[in-house]
Design an enzyme around this catalytic site. Structure first.
Site, mmCIF file in Angstrom:
data_model
loop_
_atom_site.group_PDB
_atom_site.id
_atom_site.type_symbol
_atom_site.label_atom_id
_atom_site.label_comp_id
_atom_site.label_asym_id
_atom_site.label_seq_id
_atom_site.Cartn_x
_atom_site.Cartn_y
_atom_site.Cartn_z
ATOM 1 N N ASP A 43 45.298 -19.519 -4.472
ATOM 2 C CA ASP A 43 45.865 -18.372 -3.763
ATOM 3 C C ASP A 43 47.342 -18.592 -3.395
ATOM 4 O OD1 ASP A 43 45.688 -15.855 -2.537
ATOM 5 O OD2 ASP A 43 43.736 -16.311 -1.666
ATOM 6 N N ASP B 213 44.293 -7.122 -3.182
ATOM 7 C CA ASP B 213 42.817 -7.210 -3.216
ATOM 8 C C ASP B 213 42.140 -5.866 -3.469
ATOM 9 O OD1 ASP B 213 43.418 -9.761 -2.504
ATOM 10 O OD2 ASP B 213 42.154 -9.807 -0.722
HETATM 11 C C1 GLA Z 1 43.279 -13.458 -0.707
HETATM 12 C C2 GLA Z 1 42.730 -13.259 -2.114
HETATM 13 C C3 GLA Z 1 41.266 -12.845 -2.029
HETATM 14 C C4 GLA Z 1 40.475 -13.900 -1.280
HETATM 15 C C5 GLA Z 1 41.083 -14.127 0.093
HETATM 16 C C6 GLA Z 1 40.447 -15.323 0.806
HETATM 17 O O1 GLA Z 1 43.353 -12.257 -0.018
HETATM 18 O O2 GLA Z 1 43.471 -12.296 -2.805
HETATM 19 O O3 GLA Z 1 40.720 -12.639 -3.313
HETATM 20 O O4 GLA Z 1 40.471 -15.099 -2.030
HETATM 21 O O5 GLA Z 1 42.480 -14.388 0.018
HETATM 22 O O6 GLA Z 1 41.014 -15.583 2.036
#
Ligand code: GLA
Length: 400
Positions: free
Chosen positions: A149, A204
């Site tokens: 991430d 997301d």
């Molecule tokens: C980010 C990523 C998500 C998930 C969260 C976890 O937002 O884009 O897919 O992995 O972190 O905290």
């Protein structure tokens, strides 16, 4: 002595070369699996992951091609005095190695999550400054997939940050799928081939058909719209990732989930289920394990689908498959049914040096959701496509 050192050096270089060759040979079709985040967030434990691995097999998901079981954020709690990452001992009392062994014993592969920043998005320890140590640890545990991430990145250069972890994984000697998750912020499609096997292209996903949240969360149509120009960057071993699936999480209708799944398959997207596999409804199971739709996603040419025709509420997408077959997806974005009367003879496709003239070619048409042949391209296609739904077909050349 000098000879020995030179020998070791050559062996070392050979092994590194070998493992980077291995890294190039994985994810030759879009990775398929399950990830904990969309449904469970931080509520992860070894019990949950084991049950999900069991369900992956008993539900028919593994037979349909899903293989990676990935724990997302929140499995890690701290580092020890030597800098080794520590899993939450309450939630993972047997440790990560034992969990990976369990997942492997089911014939599946095991994945984990970290972050290029100092902390993960849920403020757990990130990998910045510990990339090689973490990569060695993952390899020792038997990790097959790393999602990485971009929170708390402290303005690092994205390409350099991801390359460091990519090199560390290659040097670990274990083939590990590397999933880049920097949300498309630095246009990874332009630089990430050879660094990662897949890269997120957007913020997301949210479990809704058409929504855009003020922090950036996106629904299915909103994500699809951001994939249109990215087809040229995808191919075997390097995929655009429009985020994990929401199929079965309850926020959309059956038709909308079919559309979500069909379009992810048209886009050659990684298929990471994000629902509870232990208690799927029949409809969710039917969607996620539709082998004919999955075959479009997993086609060995690795072409990403392109938007061929945009008529506002109605779109037609095409994906070129092996054996001169073509997947075509009629996407109805509106709530009203689409009374589709389509004259194939008017369809000419020019794409990456390929020209298909339907006026001179004849194809049999297979409906991939109804699982039946529905005629040939010599007649008009006459179908009512419900609101928010798709008609997804496979065109098979007729040999005269
Ligand atoms: C980010 C990523 C998500 C998930 C969260 C976890 O937002 O884009 O897919 O992995 O972190 O905290």
């Amino acid at each position: 002595m000098k000879l020995l050192i030179t020998g070791l050096f050559i062996l070392g270089a050979f092994l590194t070369e070998l493992s980077s060759q291995n890294a190039d040979k994985i994810a030759m079709t879009p990775p398929m699996g399950w990830n904990s985040w969309n449904k469970f967030g931080c509520d992860v434990s070894e019990k949950l992951i084991k049950e999900m691995a069991d369900a992956m097999v008993s539900s028919g998901m593994s037979k349909a091609g899903y293989q990676y079981v990935v724990i997302d954020d929140c499995w890690q709690i701290d580092r020890d005095s030597a800098g080794n990452i520590i899993a939450d001992p309450e939630r993972f009392p047997s440790g990560i190695k034992a969990l990976a062994d369990y997942v492997h014993s089911k014939g599946l592969k095991f994945g984990i999550y970290s972050c290029a920043g100092t902390k993960t998005c849920q403020r757990r320890p990130g990998s910045r400054g510990y990339q090689y140590q973490d990569a060695r640890q993952y390899a020792a545990w038997g990790v097959d997939y790393l999602k990485y991430d971009w929170c708390y990145n402290e303005e690092q250069d994205a390409k350099a940050a991801y390359k460091t972890m990519s090199d560390a994984l290659k040097e670990s000697g274990r083939p590990i799928v590397f999933s880049i998750c920097e949300w498309g912020s630095n246009e990874p499609w332009k630089w990430a081939e050879g660094i990662g096997h897949l890269w997120r292209t957007t913020a997301d996903i949210r479990d809704c058909f058409d929504c855009e949240l003020n922090w950036g969360g996106l629904g299915v149509l909103n994500i699809i719209d951001k994939q249109v120009d990215l087809w040229k960057y995808a191919g075997p071993g390097h995929w655009n990732d429009p985020d994990m699936l929401e199929v079965g999480n309850g926020g959309m209708s059956e038709e909308e989930y079919k559309t979500h799944f069909s379009m992810w398959c048209m886009l050659a997207a990684p298929l990471m289920a994000g629902n509870d596999l232990r208690n799927m409804t029949e409809s969710t199971q039917m969607i996620l394990t539709n082998k004919e739709v999955i075959a479009v996603n997993q086609d060995s040419l690795g072409n990403q689908g392109i938007k061929f025709l945009d008529m506002g509420d109605h779109e037609i997408w095409v994906k070129f498959l092996k054996n001169n077959e073509i997947a075509v997806c009629f996407l109805n974005r509106s709530e009203q049914p689409w009374l589709c009367n389509y004259n194939w003879g008017k369809m000419n496709i020019y794409h990456i040096g390929k020209a298909v003239r339907f006026s001179s070619m004849k194809y049999k048409i297979r409906d991939l959701w109804e699982h039946k042949m529905i005629g040939t391209t010599e007649q008009n296609l006459n179908k009512e496509i419900p609101g928010h739904c798709v008609l997804m077909v496979r065109l098979i050349p007729v040999k005269e």
